[in-house]
Design a protein around this motif. Structure first.
Motif, mmCIF file in Angstrom:
data_model
loop_
_atom_site.group_PDB
_atom_site.id
_atom_site.type_symbol
_atom_site.label_atom_id
_atom_site.label_comp_id
_atom_site.label_asym_id
_atom_site.label_seq_id
_atom_site.Cartn_x
_atom_site.Cartn_y
_atom_site.Cartn_z
ATOM 1 N N SER A 66 0.821 -1.221 0.000
ATOM 2 C CA SER A 66 0.000 0.000 0.000
ATOM 3 C C SER A 66 0.851 1.266 0.000
ATOM 4 N N ARG A 67 2.011 1.228 0.676
ATOM 5 C CA ARG A 67 2.896 2.407 0.678
ATOM 6 C C ARG A 67 3.425 2.689 -0.726
ATOM 7 N N LYS A 70 0.590 4.010 -2.858
ATOM 8 C CA LYS A 70 0.193 5.340 -2.405
ATOM 9 C C LYS A 70 0.988 6.431 -3.119
ATOM 10 N N THR A 111 4.072 11.947 -0.681
ATOM 11 C CA THR A 111 2.870 11.774 0.131
ATOM 12 C C THR A 111 3.257 11.921 1.603
ATOM 13 N N LEU A 229 -6.602 4.137 1.216
ATOM 14 C CA LEU A 229 -5.833 5.175 0.530
ATOM 15 C C LEU A 229 -6.656 6.431 0.267
#
Length: 412
Positions: A66-67, A70, A111, A229
């Motif tokens: 997910s990182r 993202k 981010t 997210l």
């Protein structure tokens, strides 16, 4: 089996994202970027023989995945916002610290570092991802101001779309090293000099950001990931379906899908898995999972995939390559810094072969299609040992694909 599945079986070779994109564009006769998010999700599911729920869970429940998504999804969103405003935003591919160029200004997109954020303050990490592992090791852990992009563009929120645009000369510095940029850094969200101040990039027009364009709906094809997210599935899947972002799929997601499917198989057969620490033995982090045998004894397993570049397709003599070493360290016998596993670290190596690889290997070896997941359990006694450090496992296991079949984990 649907028509796309049939087409896939006869056209796919290794299952890398660049190949998936090419196959999709041939089959659907349109650019992959123009396909709906639902079709993109179903393509990935067809390639790996998984469900949308599997895909969604692998993204949402593994921070490493997910990182990565993202950051790339923010790039997709930023490009979309610039396109809506008819701003020429040039994308730079490859391993560079510069992500975009607008009006000859170089930009690095970031981010937020969530753990560093607080009310009115947003935090970003800007240190190098290669080289020194910490500031304790070297000041080169931090970026030099001179080497940084002209502007940092940091995401604050998608709804409303808000970014901080900070010239590198205004970025916070490392206290003891004023020529290096602080990481993590902490910036005031409400500073009008940087909050959505696109004039710094010589953009004189008023920028327009449509409301509710990015927010997830109640009908997302990746509902858990979208919620995590805070972004529609469309942008998540767009990020995956970009050839320059190959690391998301090729080097990240496929590995976690492999583990997800293996654990799902065990659960389907009522087999309980245990964390490596349950044995009480040394170096528990060097195995992936533990099972109990029929004698109620703990047995340790390491799980690996194939190294496709080292696999040799040669008819009945086809040989697979499984990289059987750690990702960091050196090849030596150092007690803590060696990349090599000790022969006492686990009892069995599970080699996971996903459908694209299984199919290609079967076609070349046995002249038949086999588009399925195949898992092989090789006991430590059958693994090659290092030719110098015989108490350790060799870096690679080269095994005849025909002979590997004796280790196949079947339903029994």
């Amino acid at each position: 089996m649907n028509i796309f599945d049939e087409f896939l079986i006869t056209h796919i070779y290794g299952g890398r994202i660049s190949e998936i994109i090419d196959i999709s564009e041939i089959f659907f006769n349109k650019k992959a970027s123009d396909l709906s998010p639902e079709i993109k999700a179903d393509i990935l599911c067809s390639v790996m023989r998984i469900t949308r729920d599997d895909l969604d869970n692998v993204i949402a429940k593994h921070p490493e995945v997910s990182r990565t998504i993202k950051g790339h999804a923010f790039e997709v969103v930023f490009d979309s916002m610039m396109s809506i405003n008819n701003i020429n935003c040039i994308e730079l591919g490859g391993d560079t610290d510069i992500d975009r160029i607008i009006n000859n200004y170089t930009l690095q997109l970031k981010t937020p570092y969530i753990n560093g954020c607080s009310y009115g303050i947003v935090s970003y990490k800007t240190h190098k991802t290669h080289g020194a592992k910490s500031q304790m090791e070297s000041v080169d852990y931090y970026h030099k101001v001179d080497d940084f992009a002209d502007f940092l563009v940091g995401l604050v929120s998608y709804e409303p779309f808000t970014v901080l645009i900070v010239p590198k000369t205004a970025l916070p510095r490392v206290l003891e090293h004023p020529n290096h940029i602080q990481s993590p850094m902490y910036l005031n969200i409400d500073n009008p000099a940087i909050n959505n101040n696109f004039r710094q990039l010589d953009i004189k027009q008023k920028m327009y950001f449509p409301a509710n364009l990015l927010s997830p709906t109640n009908n997302e094809c990746l509902p858990i990931s979208s919620k995590l997210l805070q972004l529609k599935s469309d942008y998540i899947l767009r990020a995956i379906f970009i050839k320059n972002n190959f690391r998301i799929w090729d080097m990240n997601m496929r590995g976690f899908i492999r583990e997800h499917i293996l654990l799902k198989r065990f659960a389907a057969h009522g087999i309980k898995t245990y964390p490596p620490t349950v044995t009480g033995l040394e170096r528990p982090d060097k195995c992936d999972l533990v099972l109990k045998n029929l004698n109620n004894e703990y047995i340790r397993f390491q799980v690996k995939g194939l190294t496709w570049n080292g696999t040799t397709l040669d008819g009945i003599d086809t040989t697979i390559d499984c990289e059987s070493q750690l990702s960091r360290g050196r090849v030596n016998d150092h007690p803590t810094q060696s990349r090599l596993y000790k022969v006492t670290d686990f009892e069995n190596l599970i080699i996971a072969v996903d459908p694209p690889y299984s199919n290609t290997l079967s076609i070349h070896t046995f002249k038949k299609y086999d588009y399925h997941w195949n898992f092989y359990c090789v006991p430590m006694s059958k693994l090659r040992k290092h030719h110098i450090y015989t108490n350790r496992v060799a870096s690679h296991q080269y095994i005849s694909y025909k002979e590997l079949q004796q280790y196949l984990i079947d339903s029994f």
